[in-house]
Design an enzyme around this catalytic site. Sequence first.
Site, mmCIF file in Angstrom:
data_model
loop_
_atom_site.group_PDB
_atom_site.id
_atom_site.type_symbol
_atom_site.label_atom_id
_atom_site.label_comp_id
_atom_site.label_asym_id
_atom_site.label_seq_id
_atom_site.Cartn_x
_atom_site.Cartn_y
_atom_site.Cartn_z
ATOM 1 N N GLU A 6 -9.962 -2.083 4.757
ATOM 2 C CA GLU A 6 -10.290 -1.404 6.712
ATOM 3 C C GLU A 6 -11.430 -2.096 6.817
ATOM 4 O O GLU A 6 -12.243 -2.408 5.468
ATOM 5 C CB GLU A 6 -10.229 0.028 6.288
ATOM 6 C CG GLU A 6 -9.555 0.922 6.225
ATOM 7 C CD GLU A 6 -8.697 0.961 7.549
ATOM 8 O OE1 GLU A 6 -8.660 0.658 8.205
ATOM 9 O OE2 GLU A 6 -8.470 2.575 7.391
ATOM 10 N N HIS B 250 -7.174 -4.661 9.701
ATOM 11 C CA HIS B 250 -6.796 -4.293 8.350
ATOM 12 C C HIS B 250 -5.790 -4.949 8.149
ATOM 13 O O HIS B 250 -5.025 -4.949 8.956
ATOM 14 C CB HIS B 250 -6.679 -2.848 8.327
ATOM 15 C CG HIS B 250 -6.187 -2.039 8.505
ATOM 16 N ND1 HIS B 250 -5.475 -0.420 8.928
ATOM 17 C CD2 HIS B 250 -4.174 -2.475 9.205
ATOM 18 C CE1 HIS B 250 -4.389 -0.022 9.333
ATOM 19 N NE2 HIS B 250 -3.866 -1.296 9.320
ATOM 20 N N ASP C 89 1.105 -1.037 -0.112
ATOM 21 C CA ASP C 89 0.028 -0.373 0.009
ATOM 22 C C ASP C 89 1.088 0.826 0.121
ATOM 23 O O ASP C 89 1.383 1.422 0.271
ATOM 24 C CB ASP C 89 -1.517 -0.468 1.148
ATOM 25 C CG ASP C 89 -0.541 -0.892 2.738
ATOM 26 O OD1 ASP C 89 1.200 -0.346 2.823
ATOM 27 O OD2 ASP C 89 -0.923 -0.986 3.623
ATOM 28 N N ASN D 2 -7.335 -2.287 13.995
ATOM 29 C CA ASN D 2 -8.950 -2.749 13.869
ATOM 30 C C ASN D 2 -9.141 -4.180 12.759
ATOM 31 O O ASN D 2 -10.330 -4.236 12.341
ATOM 32 C CB ASN D 2 -9.853 -1.334 13.275
ATOM 33 C CG ASN D 2 -8.561 -1.033 11.530
ATOM 34 O OD1 ASN D 2 -7.948 -1.624 11.780
ATOM 35 N ND2 ASN D 2 -9.470 0.090 10.576
HETATM 36 C C1 GLP Z 1 -0.752 0.088 8.638
HETATM 37 C C2 GLP Z 1 -0.839 -0.169 7.288
HETATM 38 C C3 GLP Z 1 -0.361 -1.959 7.432
HETATM 39 C C4 GLP Z 1 0.476 -2.313 8.673
HETATM 40 C C5 GLP Z 1 -0.251 -2.019 9.481
HETATM 41 C C6 GLP Z 1 0.032 -2.351 11.134
HETATM 42 O O1 GLP Z 1 -1.758 1.294 9.190
HETATM 43 N N1 GLP Z 1 -0.970 0.175 5.896
HETATM 44 O O2 GLP Z 1 0.624 -2.020 5.441
HETATM 45 O O3 GLP Z 1 0.879 -3.706 8.199
HETATM 46 O O4 GLP Z 1 -1.081 -0.389 9.593
HETATM 47 O O5 GLP Z 1 0.518 -0.996 11.360
HETATM 48 P P1 GLP Z 1 2.148 -0.918 12.828
HETATM 49 O O6 GLP Z 1 2.507 -2.643 12.268
HETATM 50 O O7 GLP Z 1 2.664 -0.441 12.826
HETATM 51 O O8 GLP Z 1 1.097 -1.532 13.886
#
Ligand code: GLP
Length: 243
Positions: A144, A139, A68, A137
């Site tokens: 989402e 995702h 992404d 959440n």
């Molecule tokens: C982000 C990214 C995801 C990531 C997730 C977890 O918003 N878009 O690709 O895996 O949320 O993030 P983190 O590892 O910082 O908790």
Amino acid sequence: MMNVIRAKDYADMSAKAADLIFAQLLMKPDSVLGLATGSSVLGLYAKLIEHHRRGALDFSSAKTFNLDEYVGLAESDEQSYRYYMNENLFRHINIKRENTHVPDGAAKDAVAECTRYGALLDQFGGADIQLLGLGLNGHIGFNEPDGHFEKDVHVVDLDESTIQANARFFADERQVPRQAITMGIQSIMRAEAIVLCVSGKQKAGILKAVLCGPVTPGVPGSILQFHRNVTVVADAEALSEVG
Ligand code: GLP
């Protein structure tokens, strides 16, 4: 059924997850690696860099596709995921720039960029191994919680909770982009193998829902229950609500 590798803590999770990527590249040096950003995979990238520096890991024929990117951020922007990848992995290893792919957040037409990125991923036949983190959440990528699963690469409106969670990387919350380009659920699920990294107490509830709850677009990560080759690498805190 998902394989679960129990790690002691963040460092242990990072080392164990890095071993899976390491093994994949040994077996198939020209693998297509699906990559993620965020805090969960930072330690893993540091481990891969370590393996590379000691001469054990060669990325010269590897290809990468990131999950992404924020809409509106160019690669020179320190908050863009392209910048994150360059800084935290690519510039430390011997991967060829032309073999690394991240959606272009600065593209004039974000929808056209989704089509281009999806077609490119198709050309490569999807990822051999896809790395994932898990949003608070539920995702995966930026898919989402929603009323339905979105299939292909698409533009998504970020959840208020995601904007707040990711505000820590920005000077203030108003600077967090409101939209992102993300691989869809099919783009992710077509990967041969998937590695999900989860760390910390604050993810314990959502990890339980992903592993043990119903498969629902309300918890996007729950779809992983349908994949034939998922390895969840999680630390003790993240697994604290799973028996
Ligand atoms: C982000 C990214 C995801 C990531 C997730 C977890 O918003 N878009 O690709 O895996 O949320 O993030 P983190 O590892 O910082 O908790």
